[in-house]
Design an enzyme around this catalytic site. Sequence first.
Site, PDB file in Angstrom:
ATOM      1  N   GLY A 118      -0.977   2.519   6.562  1.00 25.12           N
ATOM      2  CA  GLY A 118      -1.186   1.747   7.784  1.00 25.12           C
ATOM      3  C   GLY A 118      -0.640   0.336   7.717  1.00 25.12           C
ATOM      4  O   GLY A 118      -1.037  -0.523   8.514  1.00 25.12           O
ATOM      5  N   LYS A 119       0.288   0.081   6.798  1.00 27.54           N
ATOM      6  CA  LYS A 119       0.851  -1.270   6.642  1.00 27.54           C
ATOM      7  C   LYS A 119       1.584  -1.722   7.903  1.00 27.54           C
ATOM      8  O   LYS A 119       1.387  -2.850   8.373  1.00 27.54           O
ATOM      9  CB  LYS A 119       1.813  -1.301   5.442  1.00 27.54           C
ATOM     10  CG  LYS A 119       1.189  -0.921   4.123  1.00 27.54           C
ATOM     11  CD  LYS A 119       2.179  -1.027   2.980  1.00 27.54           C
ATOM     12  CE  LYS A 119       3.357  -0.061   3.115  1.00 27.54           C
ATOM     13  NZ  LYS A 119       2.966   1.350   3.116  1.00 27.54           N
ATOM     14  N   SER A 120       2.447  -0.868   8.432  1.00 27.35           N
ATOM     15  CA  SER A 120       3.255  -1.256   9.597  1.00 27.35           C
ATOM     16  C   SER A 120       2.382  -1.548  10.806  1.00 27.35           C
ATOM     17  O   SER A 120       2.602  -2.523  11.541  1.00 27.35           O
ATOM     18  CB  SER A 120       4.266  -0.149   9.923  1.00 27.35           C
ATOM     19  OG  SER A 120       5.187   0.035   8.860  1.00 27.35           O
ATOM     20  N   GLY A 123       0.846  -1.192   0.000  1.00 28.26           N
ATOM     21  CA  GLY A 123       0.000   0.000   0.000  1.00 28.26           C
ATOM     22  C   GLY A 123       0.875   1.234   0.000  1.00 28.26           C
ATOM     23  O   GLY A 123       2.094   1.157   0.198  1.00 28.26           O
ATOM     24  N   SER A 143       6.296  -1.621  -1.929  1.00 28.63           N
ATOM     25  CA  SER A 143       6.341  -2.474  -3.128  1.00 28.63           C
ATOM     26  C   SER A 143       5.371  -1.995  -4.211  1.00 28.63           C
ATOM     27  O   SER A 143       4.386  -2.662  -4.497  1.00 28.63           O
ATOM     28  CB  SER A 143       6.050  -3.936  -2.760  1.00 28.63           C
ATOM     29  OG  SER A 143       4.909  -4.062  -1.940  1.00 28.63           O
TER      30      SER A 143
END
Length: 255
Positions: A20-22, A15, A89
Amino acid sequence: METQHGAGFVVWLTGMNRAGKSTLASHLAARLAAAGRPATLLDEDGEAALLLEGLGTLKDDRAKVVTRLGFVAKAVMRSGGIAVCAALSPYRDAREQLRREARRFVEVFVDCSMEKLRERDPQGIYAKALAGELKGVPGVDVPYEPPARPEVVVHTDQLSVEECVLRVLQAMVDAKVIGPAEFGRLTGGQRPRRARPEASAKPAAKPAAKPRAKPGAGKVAPAGGARRKLDARQAARRPQRKAAPTPAKGAKRRR
């Protein structure tokens, strides 16, 4: 069928920056570890950043991020663990290559509106990029390619972290990397929803019954000389009626 306990797999969260991935990855890894599953968190903005030293923001460098994190993730998977990876990514080809290599792969698209991304951006990266003051920001002046077929999409501007975690766990059940019983252990006894059955195609309508044809119907009547020959053959096959004897001429009638 219950998935074999201990089989490893990769969870890949992709994303844009500040989506808010982490946060989601850390909660997910903690939930798995608390349930007794060996889970390794690989966050490009966390401790895993040491694997990415020397890489920049060019497309080839972005692909190398996936390659390096993916290498470690596959090693974790082969040892029976769960690799939870959080990485921007931005290019689809690199992620798809890792999917083919890992096979047991759950892709999570962490989506968020630009308005919310800007609210979560204290450094003002998006504001500067939108103003043309900063270059190389995925989703603004360089591409961010969303997944073509993620196992799940979570909208972090609409759902709480807990709701997002539950959706990812449900996606794991749907992908058959965990089973319903393990889902229950991970969620405190909840049951996963059943997958919706695919809409079955409607049976084809039966063709209307054709009326029975009368004997001889549909045959093409011969024309011309052929018709006369056919009539003659049919007449020859009919039994000949015996004609009644006619009285001889001149014979007298009996009185």
